[in-house]
Write a protein that holds these residues in place. Structure first.
Motif, mmCIF file in Angstrom:
data_model
loop_
_atom_site.group_PDB
_atom_site.id
_atom_site.type_symbol
_atom_site.label_atom_id
_atom_site.label_comp_id
_atom_site.label_asym_id
_atom_site.label_seq_id
_atom_site.Cartn_x
_atom_site.Cartn_y
_atom_site.Cartn_z
ATOM 1 N N LEU A 1 2.306 -0.985 -0.081
ATOM 2 C CA LEU A 1 1.756 -2.289 -0.417
ATOM 3 C C LEU A 1 0.476 -2.489 0.373
ATOM 4 O O LEU A 1 0.107 -1.653 1.216
ATOM 5 C CB LEU A 1 2.773 -3.387 -0.101
ATOM 6 N N HIS A 2 -0.218 -3.581 0.105
ATOM 7 C CA HIS A 2 -1.417 -3.899 0.869
ATOM 8 C C HIS A 2 -1.441 -5.393 1.166
ATOM 9 O O HIS A 2 -0.820 -6.201 0.472
ATOM 10 C CB HIS A 2 -2.691 -3.486 0.112
ATOM 11 N N LEU B 1 -0.674 2.039 7.477
ATOM 12 C CA LEU B 1 -1.114 3.343 7.001
ATOM 13 C C LEU B 1 -2.581 3.542 7.364
ATOM 14 O O LEU B 1 -3.317 2.573 7.561
ATOM 15 C CB LEU B 1 -0.938 3.436 5.477
ATOM 16 N N PRO B 2 -3.025 4.783 7.444
ATOM 17 C CA PRO B 2 -4.448 5.025 7.721
ATOM 18 C C PRO B 2 -5.325 4.522 6.588
ATOM 19 O O PRO B 2 -4.876 4.389 5.432
ATOM 20 C CB PRO B 2 -4.520 6.543 7.858
ATOM 21 N N HIS C 1 -3.502 4.206 -3.018
ATOM 22 C CA HIS C 1 -2.468 3.182 -3.216
ATOM 23 C C HIS C 1 -2.865 2.192 -4.299
ATOM 24 O O HIS C 1 -2.085 1.931 -5.232
ATOM 25 C CB HIS C 1 -2.192 2.440 -1.910
ATOM 26 N N VAL C 2 -4.067 1.612 -4.202
ATOM 27 C CA VAL C 2 -4.454 0.602 -5.189
ATOM 28 C C VAL C 2 -4.617 1.228 -6.576
ATOM 29 O O VAL C 2 -4.326 0.584 -7.596
ATOM 30 C CB VAL C 2 -5.733 -0.143 -4.752
ATOM 31 N N PHE D 1 -0.156 -0.532 3.811
ATOM 32 C CA PHE D 1 1.056 -0.494 4.627
ATOM 33 C C PHE D 1 2.151 0.251 3.894
ATOM 34 O O PHE D 1 2.153 0.355 2.664
ATOM 35 C CB PHE D 1 1.541 -1.918 4.942
ATOM 36 N N ARG D 2 3.104 0.745 4.681
ATOM 37 C CA ARG D 2 4.294 1.382 4.129
ATOM 38 C C ARG D 2 5.522 0.637 4.631
ATOM 39 O O ARG D 2 5.632 0.330 5.821
ATOM 40 C CB ARG D 2 4.376 2.855 4.529
#
Length: 211
Positions: free
Chosen positions: A53-54, A113-114, A121-122, A159-160
């Motif tokens: 997610l972000h 996350l880096p 992800h997006v 993020f994870r």
């Protein structure tokens, strides 16, 4: 989660499938002044061991001390249930109003996350939902003008959420007789979209019990 075991019989796989399909929930972590909560889209991994997610950089959760324990609440359809829908009072006496709903709780650990994980992800998140839309070519970030996407992504962080446990409540009047549940479902089916969705789930449950 509802304490009545009658509402918590669905297998882990069904709860995970529901969470994956919804792909949207409330993420909560404890902060120094109390709980923080954010409504977030997420992408559950194929083996359901984690979700990505972000968050906006300014989000209190993004600025929390991580890794940290977290809860991801995924809600489904819900509807008010009137006692009158169960049948005549002389046949079904002393009933009270209630609420039927579906909810899944994913517990785990939230970790940052880096930065180089953000673009994949997006892209994966948008692809997941764009591919569900019929009748058009899926939108991709390649449609953005040069420099626009990187500029916007500077405002968010990846993020994870590592999943450690899965709990689900499917409160659909399972503590009532099949006849009573069928009556309530028939009324719900005449309601709004949420009520109709609950009615469909109730009827699915009744059909499964008769197989």
């Amino acid at each position: 989660m509802h304490p009545n075991p009658a509402f918590r019989q669905e297998p882990r796989e069904q709860n995970l499938a529901f969470a994956r399909t919804r792909g949207f929930g409330v993420l909560t972590v404890n902060g120094p002044d109390g709980p923080h909560a954010s409504h977030v889209p997420f992408l559950l991994s194929h083996d359901a061991s984690f979700a990505e997610l972000h968050l906006a950089r300014s989000n209190p959760i993004a600025r929390a001390r991580l890794p940290a324990p977290a809860l991801l609440v995924v809600s489904g359809p819900d509807a008010y249930i009137s006692p009158d829908w169960y049948g005549p009072h002389d046949q079904v006496p002393d009933q009270v109003p209630t609420w039927n709903y579906v909810a899944v709780h994913l517990r785990g650990t939230l970790e940052p996350l880096p930065g180089d994980a953000l673009q994949p992800h997006v892209d994966a998140l948008s692809a997941e939902h764009e591919n569900r839309i019929m009748g058009k070519r899926p939108w991709t970030s390649e449609k953005m003008t040069d420099g626009a996407m990187p500029r916007m992504m500077r405002m968010i962080l990846p993020f994870r959420f590592v999943v450690t446990s899965v709990e689900g409540t499917w409160k659909l009047n399972q503590n009532k007789s099949p006849e009573i549940r069928a009556r309530a479902a028939a009324v719900l089916a005449q309601g709004d979209a949420g009520a109709q969705a609950v009615a469909a789930l109730m009827r699915d449950g009744l059909q499964a019990e008769t197989r």
